[in-house]
Scaffold this active site. Structure first.
Site, short mmCIF file in Angstrom:
data_model
loop_
_atom_site.label_atom_id
_atom_site.label_comp_id
_atom_site.label_asym_id
_atom_site.label_seq_id
_atom_site.Cartn_x
_atom_site.Cartn_y
_atom_site.Cartn_z
N CYS A 18 27.15 23.10 -29.35
CA CYS A 18 27.37 22.74 -27.95
C CYS A 18 26.09 23.10 -27.18
O CYS A 18 25.18 23.73 -27.74
CB CYS A 18 28.54 23.54 -27.39
N HIS A 47 28.24 33.05 -33.37
CA HIS A 47 28.96 33.56 -34.55
C HIS A 47 28.72 32.69 -35.78
O HIS A 47 29.61 31.95 -36.22
CB HIS A 47 30.46 33.65 -34.24
N HIS A 131 37.56 40.30 -28.49
CA HIS A 131 36.51 39.28 -28.65
C HIS A 131 35.37 39.62 -27.67
O HIS A 131 35.62 40.00 -26.53
CB HIS A 131 37.08 37.89 -28.37
N GLU A 133 33.45 37.91 -25.83
CA GLU A 133 33.49 37.24 -24.52
C GLU A 133 34.49 37.92 -23.59
O GLU A 133 34.24 38.09 -22.39
CB GLU A 133 33.84 35.75 -24.69
O1 0CJ Z 1 31.82 32.43 -26.42
C1 0CJ Z 1 31.09 31.48 -26.37
C2 0CJ Z 1 30.25 31.35 -25.25
C3 0CJ Z 1 31.01 30.47 -27.49
C4 0CJ Z 1 29.77 30.58 -28.29
C5 0CJ Z 1 29.72 29.65 -29.45
O2 0CJ Z 1 30.66 29.85 -30.43
P1 0CJ Z 1 30.85 31.18 -31.28
O3 0CJ Z 1 31.50 30.81 -32.54
O4 0CJ Z 1 29.58 31.94 -31.37
O5 0CJ Z 1 31.78 32.03 -30.35
P2 0CJ Z 1 33.36 32.10 -30.17
O6 0CJ Z 1 33.86 33.17 -31.10
O7 0CJ Z 1 33.54 32.52 -28.75
O8 0CJ Z 1 33.96 30.77 -30.43
FE1 F3S Z 2 29.51 26.47 -26.14
FE2 F3S Z 2 29.38 27.61 -23.81
FE3 F3S Z 2 31.56 26.45 -24.63
S1 F3S Z 2 28.47 28.37 -25.69
S2 F3S Z 2 31.58 26.73 -26.84
S3 F3S Z 2 29.63 25.46 -24.16
S4 F3S Z 2 31.40 28.28 -23.41
#
Ligand code: 0CJ
Ligand code: F3S
Length: 331
Positions: A18, A47, A131, A133
């Site tokens: 993304c 991740h 988590h 975030e």
């Molecule tokens: O938390 C975010 C801003 C998403 C980052 C992209 O995905 P990922 O897999 O690093 O993180 P999530 O565990 O939050 O999906």
């Molecule tokens: Fe990507 Fe931001 Fe969503 S890192 S998964 S666009 S919150």
């Protein structure tokens, strides 16, 4: 003549990176270019072990906490998931030059939380305990101000101080359907609760789930390329199963796939979490193509054109480098 059995492959689109992930990785790459190695990164930038390992090869050092960094003169980058406020103040106290790779859509939620706080509202954060975030968003405000809600059951157990002075916000990578149920329960119990304009689930999470939902009923099995600690990837797996696909596997690399278990299958669907590079999807296709004659189809549910600006110190034309940054750039 090929003896390989036929296998239909439906590729979900959008899938994979993304705009926030793209930006976060670019921040580490540009920091390495601009300041040289090493640069420190607090927590996995996104991740994904493959992403982390390739940045490590180029000189990034990943730590979980700032106290692990023993030098003062190297840049520190905060991951896409965001950090509690105290991490930033700790970085300043340690004299670190930091770059914040928090996704702007996460920062938007941080700002919402602050606004509710300034307006005296009690805040309910829908998200997954522990988590990063969620830790980051809760850490924008003093302890105890934000209450975490993980399930509809949590909503039923709530005993707010003032049920007419509540607001909800959410993690960006949640299940759209689960969140809808939790929000419905919140609105049912607390009709005056203040809601975000839409919700805080980001466009990328929403689009990837929509695509899986559309494709899953036509697949005998789905493969989700992503990491076990990736919330958005885990949600894609759940969505696939709930949408009627009997089998959905979350895998980090092609090597984890037991190809023999796909024999006799007609159609598989493939998607990737927002932190999984496309090269890993290609690796999976390559692995299948060694054993099957593949017929590929892409099912696209949305176009994504969004991109986010880089932090100021990494923008090309920037002339407002801080003294700490200038020192790093010339060291
Ligand atoms: O938390 C975010 C801003 C998403 C980052 C992209 O995905 P990922 O897999 O690093 O993180 P999530 O565990 O939050 O999906
Ligand atoms: Fe990507 Fe931001 Fe969503 S890192 S998964 S666009 S919150």
């Amino acid at each position: 003549m090929s003896e390989r059995p036929k296998l239909n492959v439906i590729l979900c689109a959008p899938r994979g990176f993304c705009a926030g992930v793209d930006r976060a990785i670019q921040i580490v790459e540009l920091a390495l270019q601009r300041y040289g190695a090493p640069v420190y990164v607090r927590h996995e930038i996104v991740h994904n072990r493959f992403v982390v390992a390739s940045l490590e090869k180029r000189g990034a050092i990943f730590v979980e906490e700032l106290e692990e960094i023993e030098v003062e003169d190297r840049p520190v980058i905060f991951s896409a998931h965001g950090v509690p406020k105290e991490v930033k103040s700790d970085a300043v106290a340690r004299n670190f030059f930091y770059l914040d790779a928090t996704c702007p859509l996460v920062s938007k939620v941080h700002k919402e939380a602050e606004l509710h706080y300034r307006r005296g509202r009690d805040i309910l954060l829908i998200g997954h305990k522990g988590h990063p975030e969620v830790v980051g968003t809760m850490g924008q405000l003093p302890e105890g101000v934000v209450t975490l809600i993980e399930t509809v059951g949590d909503v039923m157990r709530l005993e707010p101080r003032d049920e007419n002075n509540l607001a909800w916000i959410s993690q960006t990578t949640l299940s759209v359907d689960d969140t809808r149920d939790i929000v419905a329960a919140l609105k049912d119990r607390f009709p005056n609760i203040v809601s975000p304009h839409k919700d805080d689930i980001c466009y990328a999470t929403t689009n990837r789930q929509e695509a899986v939902k559309h494709v899953a009923p036509d697949c005998d099995a789905m493969i989700i390329v992503g990491a076990p600690n990736s919330s958005n990837s885990q949600r894609l797996r759940e969505v696939a199963l709930r949408a009627g696909c009997k089998r959905a596997n979350l895998i980090q690399r092609a090597a984890e796939i037991d190809i023999s278990t796909y024999r006799g299958i007609d159609t598989i669907g493939i998607t990737a979490g927002a932190s999984a590079p496309e090269t890993l999807v290609e690796e999976v296709l390559e692995a299948f193509s060694e054993h099957f004659e593949l017929s590929l189809e892409t099912v696209r549910l949305a176009e994504e054109t969004i991109s986010f600006p880089l932090p100021r110190p990494l923008r090309d034309s920037d002339v407002s480098a801080t003294p700490a940054e200038k020192a790093l750039a010339t060291s």
